[in-house]
Design an enzyme around this catalytic site. Structure first.
Site, PDB file in Angstrom:
ATOM      1  N   ASP A   1     -14.151   3.657   9.852  1.00 44.34           N
ATOM      2  CA  ASP A   1     -14.383   3.793   8.412  1.00 44.34           C
ATOM      3  C   ASP A   1     -14.829   2.436   7.847  1.00 44.34           C
ATOM      4  O   ASP A   1     -14.132   1.827   7.051  1.00 44.34           O
ATOM      5  CB  ASP A   1     -13.106   4.273   7.706  1.00 44.34           C
ATOM      6  CG  ASP A   1     -13.328   4.529   6.222  1.00 44.34           C
ATOM      7  OD1 ASP A   1     -14.486   4.737   5.825  1.00 44.34           O
ATOM      8  OD2 ASP A   1     -12.346   4.496   5.459  1.00 44.34           O
TER       9      ASP A   1
ATOM     10  N   LYS B   1       0.861  -1.172   0.000  1.00 44.69           N
ATOM     11  CA  LYS B   1       0.000   0.000   0.000  1.00 44.69           C
ATOM     12  C   LYS B   1       0.901   1.226   0.000  1.00 44.69           C
ATOM     13  O   LYS B   1       1.631   1.466   0.964  1.00 44.69           O
ATOM     14  CB  LYS B   1      -0.902  -0.021   1.238  1.00 44.69           C
ATOM     15  CG  LYS B   1      -1.864   1.144   1.346  1.00 44.69           C
ATOM     16  CD  LYS B   1      -2.710   0.985   2.615  1.00 44.69           C
ATOM     17  CE  LYS B   1      -3.641   2.156   2.816  1.00 44.69           C
ATOM     18  NZ  LYS B   1      -4.443   2.003   4.069  1.00 44.69           N
TER      19      LYS B   1
END
Length: 211
Positions: free
Chosen positions: A172, A40
């Site tokens: 989230d 990532k």
């Protein structure tokens, strides 16, 4: 940030397997072991622009008179600012991912990626590549009602554990942060991704909420 030597140890696919507003994810292979991992990678300059972008949004809201300004708005803005800075701190996310991996390692309902700290920095996060399909995919919708109910109960159970036992909540919880690993024997699992928005709450705050 990884440097030439560590990059030479990896075979990285050029095309990302996922993109978002803060960065993108590339699949890679560790040449010496054949292990498939995810990298990532944060977009350059994202962390540096958080404060100026939030201040600009606040100014636009003020000019448009869309919100009431005062202590409540200031508290909200600072909460968002703090969370955004947490989300771009991949060192913290690596530690949080490893923490959740340890807490859920004996629960067969969930899969949390392992962290490869040797290939992680504050803007690069390396984890194991975990196979799964999107929560809203047709393959999931075609599962029996019983199997979908089981997955739903597991998702709710995780939230309740986060709230009442751990006092650490994934703030989230959009579908992009989850995958479903469908099993031939019906023992389907939820793959948990992206721990950048996990918020830990103090006892003073969370105890009245849980009572």
């Amino acid at each position: 940030q990884l440097g030439a030597h560590k990059l030479s140890l990896l075979d990285i696919e050029d095309t990302p397997i996922g993109t978002a507003s803060l960065g993108q994810v590339h699949r890679a292979t560790i040449k010496s072991t054949g292990e498939v991992i995810c990298l990532k990678v944060q977009y350059p300059g994202v962390a540096d622009s958080i404060d100026s972008d939030l201040n600009a949004v606040a100014q636009l809201l003020k000019l448009a008179k869309l919100v009431s300004f005062g202590p409540a708005f200031d508290d909200w803005l600072e909460e968002v600012r703090t969370m955004m800075h947490r989300e771009v701190n991949y060192t913290l996310e690596a530690e949080t991912t490893a923490h959740f991996n340890q807490m859920l390692e004996n629960d067969r309902r969930y899969i949390v990626p392992s962290v490869y700290f040797d290939f992680s920095t504050n803007t690069v996060l390396a984890t194991s590549y975990e196979v799964g399909v999107n929560v809203s995919s047709q393959k999931v919708s075609e599962l029996s009602q019983q199997r979908r109910d089981k997955l739903s109960k597991a998702a709710l159970s995780l939230f309740l554990e986060e709230l009442f036992e751990w006092h650490e909540i994934q703030t989230d919880p959009n579908f992009g942060n989850y995958r479903i690993r469908i099993s031939d024997d019906g023992d389907d699992k939820i793959v948990l991704l992206d721990f950048g928005a996990v918020q830990k709450y103090s006892e003073d705050f969370i105890t009245p909420v849980c009572q």
